[in-house]
Design a protein around this motif. Structure first.
Motif, PDB file in Angstrom:
ATOM      1  N   VAL A   9      56.968 102.107  72.123  1.00 60.23           N
ATOM      2  CA  VAL A   9      55.888 101.117  72.056  1.00 60.23           C
ATOM      3  C   VAL A   9      56.443  99.710  72.219  1.00 60.23           C
ATOM      4  CG1 VAL A   9      54.085 100.146  70.586  1.00 60.23           C
ATOM      5  CG2 VAL A   9      54.438 102.613  70.650  1.00 60.23           C
ATOM      6  N   ILE A  10      57.586  99.427  71.591  1.00 58.82           N
ATOM      7  CA  ILE A  10      58.215  98.111  71.724  1.00 58.82           C
ATOM      8  C   ILE A  10      58.549  97.823  73.181  1.00 58.82           C
ATOM      9  CG2 ILE A  10      60.284  96.768  71.163  1.00 58.82           C
ATOM     10  CD1 ILE A  10      60.283  98.263  68.435  1.00 58.82           C
ATOM     11  N   GLY A  11      59.113  98.821  73.853  1.00 60.46           N
ATOM     12  CA  GLY A  11      59.447  98.644  75.260  1.00 60.46           C
ATOM     13  C   GLY A  11      58.221  98.373  76.114  1.00 60.46           C
ATOM     14  N   LEU A  12      57.136  99.105  75.866  1.00 60.45           N
ATOM     15  CA  LEU A  12      55.909  98.902  76.628  1.00 60.45           C
ATOM     16  C   LEU A  12      55.321  97.510  76.362  1.00 60.45           C
ATOM     17  CD1 LEU A  12      54.222 102.404  76.184  1.00 60.45           C
ATOM     18  CD2 LEU A  12      55.315 101.487  78.240  1.00 60.45           C
ATOM     19  N   CYS A  13      55.395  97.060  75.110  1.00 60.76           N
ATOM     20  CA  CYS A  13      54.888  95.710  74.792  1.00 60.76           C
ATOM     21  C   CYS A  13      55.679  94.646  75.535  1.00 60.76           C
ATOM     22  CB  CYS A  13      54.965  95.471  73.289  1.00 60.76           C
ATOM     23  SG  CYS A  13      53.743  96.371  72.313  1.00 60.76           S
ATOM     24  N   ASN A  14      56.991  94.819  75.618  1.00 59.20           N
ATOM     25  CA  ASN A  14      57.820  93.850  76.329  1.00 59.20           C
ATOM     26  C   ASN A  14      57.545  93.862  77.831  1.00 59.20           C
ATOM     27  OD1 ASN A  14      60.294  92.409  74.743  1.00 59.20           O
ATOM     28  ND2 ASN A  14      59.608  94.255  73.686  1.00 59.20           N
ATOM     29  N   LEU A  15      57.141  95.002  78.369  1.00 57.64           N
ATOM     30  CA  LEU A  15      56.785  95.059  79.785  1.00 57.64           C
ATOM     31  C   LEU A  15      55.427  94.412  80.054  1.00 57.64           C
ATOM     32  CD1 LEU A  15      57.924  98.649  80.868  1.00 57.64           C
ATOM     33  CD2 LEU A  15      59.049  96.469  81.334  1.00 57.64           C
ATOM     34  N   LEU A  16      54.505  94.559  79.095  1.00 58.59           N
ATOM     35  CA  LEU A  16      53.140  94.080  79.307  1.00 58.59           C
ATOM     36  C   LEU A  16      52.969  92.598  78.999  1.00 58.59           C
ATOM     37  CD1 LEU A  16      51.117  97.071  77.805  1.00 58.59           C
ATOM     38  CD2 LEU A  16      51.437  96.516  80.222  1.00 58.59           C
ATOM     39  N   ALA A  82      71.612  84.686  83.159  1.00 52.64           N
ATOM     40  CA  ALA A  82      71.974  84.978  84.546  1.00 52.64           C
ATOM     41  C   ALA A  82      70.981  85.947  85.182  1.00 52.64           C
ATOM     42  CB  ALA A  82      73.381  85.542  84.602  1.00 52.64           C
ATOM     43  N   LEU A  83      70.541  86.949  84.403  1.00 51.06           N
ATOM     44  CA  LEU A  83      69.589  87.918  84.946  1.00 51.06           C
ATOM     45  C   LEU A  83      68.228  87.279  85.182  1.00 51.06           C
ATOM     46  CD1 LEU A  83      70.524  91.002  82.730  1.00 51.06           C
ATOM     47  CD2 LEU A  83      71.030  90.668  85.151  1.00 51.06           C
ATOM     48  N   MET A  84      67.812  86.384  84.293  1.00 55.32           N
ATOM     49  CA  MET A  84      66.543  85.694  84.483  1.00 55.32           C
ATOM     50  C   MET A  84      66.597  84.764  85.693  1.00 55.32           C
ATOM     51  SD  MET A  84      65.699  84.851  80.481  1.00 55.32           S
ATOM     52  CE  MET A  84      64.331  83.755  80.864  1.00 55.32           C
ATOM     53  N   LYS A  85      67.750  84.168  85.928  1.00 57.62           N
ATOM     54  CA  LYS A  85      67.891  83.297  87.097  1.00 57.62           C
ATOM     55  C   LYS A  85      67.787  84.097  88.388  1.00 57.62           C
ATOM     56  CE  LYS A  85      70.939  79.776  89.074  1.00 57.62           C
ATOM     57  NZ  LYS A  85      72.222  79.027  88.913  1.00 57.62           N
ATOM     58  N   TRP A  89      61.858  84.569  85.326  1.00 58.64           N
ATOM     59  CA  TRP A  89      61.821  84.362  83.877  1.00 58.64           C
ATOM     60  C   TRP A  89      61.193  85.532  83.130  1.00 58.64           C
ATOM     61  CZ3 TRP A  89      57.182  84.317  81.300  1.00 58.64           C
ATOM     62  CH2 TRP A  89      56.021  84.145  82.071  1.00 58.64           C
ATOM     63  N   ARG A  90      60.315  86.293  83.778  1.00 57.98           N
ATOM     64  CA  ARG A  90      59.687  87.426  83.097  1.00 57.98           C
ATOM     65  C   ARG A  90      60.689  88.532  82.761  1.00 57.98           C
ATOM     66  NH1 ARG A  90      55.286  85.853  86.366  1.00 57.98           N
ATOM     67  NH2 ARG A  90      53.354  85.579  85.155  1.00 57.98           N
ATOM     68  N   PHE A  91      61.839  88.507  83.434  1.00 56.56           N
ATOM     69  CA  PHE A  91      62.851  89.524  83.153  1.00 56.56           C
ATOM     70  C   PHE A  91      63.408  89.358  81.742  1.00 56.56           C
ATOM     71  CE2 PHE A  91      66.968  91.675  83.434  1.00 56.56           C
ATOM     72  CZ  PHE A  91      66.613  92.833  84.102  1.00 56.56           C
ATOM     73  N   GLY A  92      63.174  88.190  81.117  1.00 55.95           N
ATOM     74  CA  GLY A  92      63.628  87.959  79.749  1.00 55.95           C
ATOM     75  C   GLY A  92      63.014  88.917  78.750  1.00 55.95           C
ATOM     76  N   THR A  93      61.802  89.391  79.042  1.00 56.72           N
ATOM     77  CA  THR A  93      61.186  90.421  78.193  1.00 56.72           C
ATOM     78  C   THR A  93      61.173  91.788  78.870  1.00 56.72           C
ATOM     79  OG1 THR A  93      58.986  89.834  79.048  1.00 56.72           O
ATOM     80  CG2 THR A  93      59.730  88.749  77.018  1.00 56.72           C
ATOM     81  N   GLN A  94      61.051  91.798  80.195  1.00 58.35           N
ATOM     82  CA  GLN A  94      60.958  93.082  80.888  1.00 58.35           C
ATOM     83  C   GLN A  94      62.283  93.837  80.898  1.00 58.35           C
ATOM     84  OE1 GLN A  94      59.403  91.931  84.706  1.00 58.35           O
ATOM     85  NE2 GLN A  94      57.311  91.666  83.957  1.00 58.35           N
ATOM     86  N   GLY A  95      63.395  93.105  80.987  1.00 58.25           N
ATOM     87  CA  GLY A  95      64.697  93.760  80.959  1.00 58.25           C
ATOM     88  C   GLY A  95      64.943  94.492  79.651  1.00 58.25           C
ATOM     89  N   PRO A  96      64.838  93.804  78.496  1.00 56.20           N
ATOM     90  CA  PRO A  96      64.974  94.519  77.227  1.00 56.20           C
ATOM     91  C   PRO A  96      63.934  95.617  77.045  1.00 56.20           C
ATOM     92  CG  PRO A  96      65.194  92.156  76.893  1.00 56.20           C
ATOM     93  CD  PRO A  96      64.765  92.351  78.315  1.00 56.20           C
ATOM     94  N   GLY A  97      62.715  95.410  77.599  1.00 54.42           N
ATOM     95  CA  GLY A  97      61.700  96.447  77.498  1.00 54.42           C
ATOM     96  C   GLY A  97      62.106  97.721  78.196  1.00 54.42           C
ATOM     97  N   CYS A  98      62.676  97.607  79.386  1.00 58.86           N
ATOM     98  CA  CYS A  98      63.157  98.788  80.111  1.00 58.86           C
ATOM     99  C   CYS A  98      64.273  99.486  79.337  1.00 58.86           C
ATOM    100  CB  CYS A  98      63.645  98.383  81.499  1.00 58.86           C
ATOM    101  SG  CYS A  98      62.351  97.839  82.630  1.00 58.86           S
ATOM    102  N   CYS A  99      65.151  98.706  78.732  1.00 59.34           N
ATOM    103  CA  CYS A  99      66.236  99.291  77.927  1.00 59.34           C
ATOM    104  C   CYS A  99      65.670 100.064  76.743  1.00 59.34           C
ATOM    105  CB  CYS A  99      67.181  98.205  77.449  1.00 59.34           C
ATOM    106  SG  CYS A  99      68.152  97.418  78.743  1.00 59.34           S
TER     107      CYS A  99
END
Length: 358
Positions: A9-16, A82-85, A89-99
């Protein structure tokens, strides 16, 4: 299953989050994310208690487990910018969400609540022996005589958990305050640049990492399971360190960045071990309902963490930063006083599920 489900659920919230433009929907998603993050740690510690029933070594392994907080806090500023660059910027939450989603699926497939050599089934009910009716009166009398003892034990347990929770509240005022406002404090009060302030924050996490690795070991080997003694000593030492870092004039000691980085390291060391051991000790005091005990103590800690937000800023706005610094010092002293009555309390050795069935 509970731990894996919360991570999913945490991962899905970070993606959404931030995929919609409505602030109210984003607020609701982030609230759900926070709620499930709060539920993940009790599930994780419940599994830990099943796998490590012996309190003689539990503190060491629990401290090692708790270093995940420091590792995550360290990886975020190192990897995400570096990954957000590169990805946006959305990768700041989507990356940890995928993990989180990937790890949750791995846990669904591999994690067990108990070691494979332990039986989790309850003991079979025994047949009532003959003459049981004659023993009913005796059993009733014994139950009545034990009722007062049970009530006294409950009050003692409630008092101990309340002291732990209050101590956690005061510790959270310090730790969350440092985490939220150090960048501002170091820039405004100590005249450090953002880069220099970042180094101090890194040293805070490094000190906490070392504390997580050693605090539990000290409580196991030196204090023989007396967690509160370690917590009392560590947090009491942190109070004068906070006073030295933010109230005393340290200009004669040399380079301000080096001095503050060193102080941040030792403050992180002496505040993190109590933060770790509180959750373990609460569960050891109430082995029949460890998640309930841990959740109660954690809730009071969350109140302390919330106080480090708007309430602390109200104090700063009404007075100045020095008032906040004195508040942190007082919080360290109060936390030590909360743990002092529990100094000699030690957990009893847990009975494994396998033995219960025999």
């Amino acid at each position: 299953q509970a731990l894996a489900s919360t991570l999913l659920v945490i991962g899905l919230c970070n993606l959404l989050i931030f995929t919609v433009e409505s602030p109210s929907i984003n607020f609701a998603i982030w609230a759900v994310n926070g709620a499930f993050q709060g539920a993940a740690w009790p599930a994780l510690t419940r599994i830990f208690m099943n796998w490590f029933p012996d309190p003689a070594v539990r503190g060491t392994w629990y401290g090692l487990l708790s270093t995940n907080q420091n590792m995550g806090s360290t990886l975020v500023p190192l990897a995400l910018p570096a990954l957000m660059k590169a990805q946006g910027w959305r990768f700041g939450t989507q990356g940890p969400g995928c993990c989180c989603i990937a790890i949750s699926l791995l846990l669904f497939l591999t994690l067990q609540d108990y070691p494979s050599d332990q039986s989790t089934h309850s003991a079979k009910p025994q047949k009532q022996p003959k003459g049981g009716d004659k023993k009913d009166k005796t059993n009733t009398a014994e139950a009545d005589s034990n009722s007062d003892s049970d009530s006294s034990s409950f009050r003692l347990l409630a008092m101990r958990l309340t002291l732990l929770g209050l101590g956690y509240l005061f510790i959270s005022i310090i730790r969350q305050g440092l985490a939220d406002w150090s960048a501002v404090v170091l820039e405004e009060e100590k005249k450090l640049s953002p880069v220099q302030a970042g180094r101090c924050m890194a040293m805070l996490e490094m000190g906490a990492l070392c504390s997580g690795l050693t605090g539990g070991f000290i409580s196991d080997k030196i204090f023989k399971g007396a967690r509160a003694a370690v917590m009392c000593i560590f947090i009491s030492v942190s109070a004068p360190l906070v006073y030295a870092a933010f109230i005393m004039d340290l200009s004669d000691l040399g380079d301000t960045t080096t001095v503050m980085a060193g102080l941040y390291f030792v403050i992180g060391f002496f505040t993190f071990a109590p933060h770790v051991l509180i959750g373990l000790f609460a569960r050891e005091l109430c082995p029949s309902k460890p998640s309930t005990a841990g959740g109660f103590v954690k809730a009071l800690g969350q109140i302390g963490g919330a106080f480090a937000g708007a309430p602390l800023m109200y104090i700063v706005a009404s007075y100045d930063w020095k008032a906040a610094f004195y508040l942190w010092v007082a919080a360290g002293v109060c936390a030590g006083l909360c743990f002092l009555p529990l100094w000699s309390v030690k957990p009893t050795k847990a009975v494994s599920a396998k033995k219960k069935t025999q």
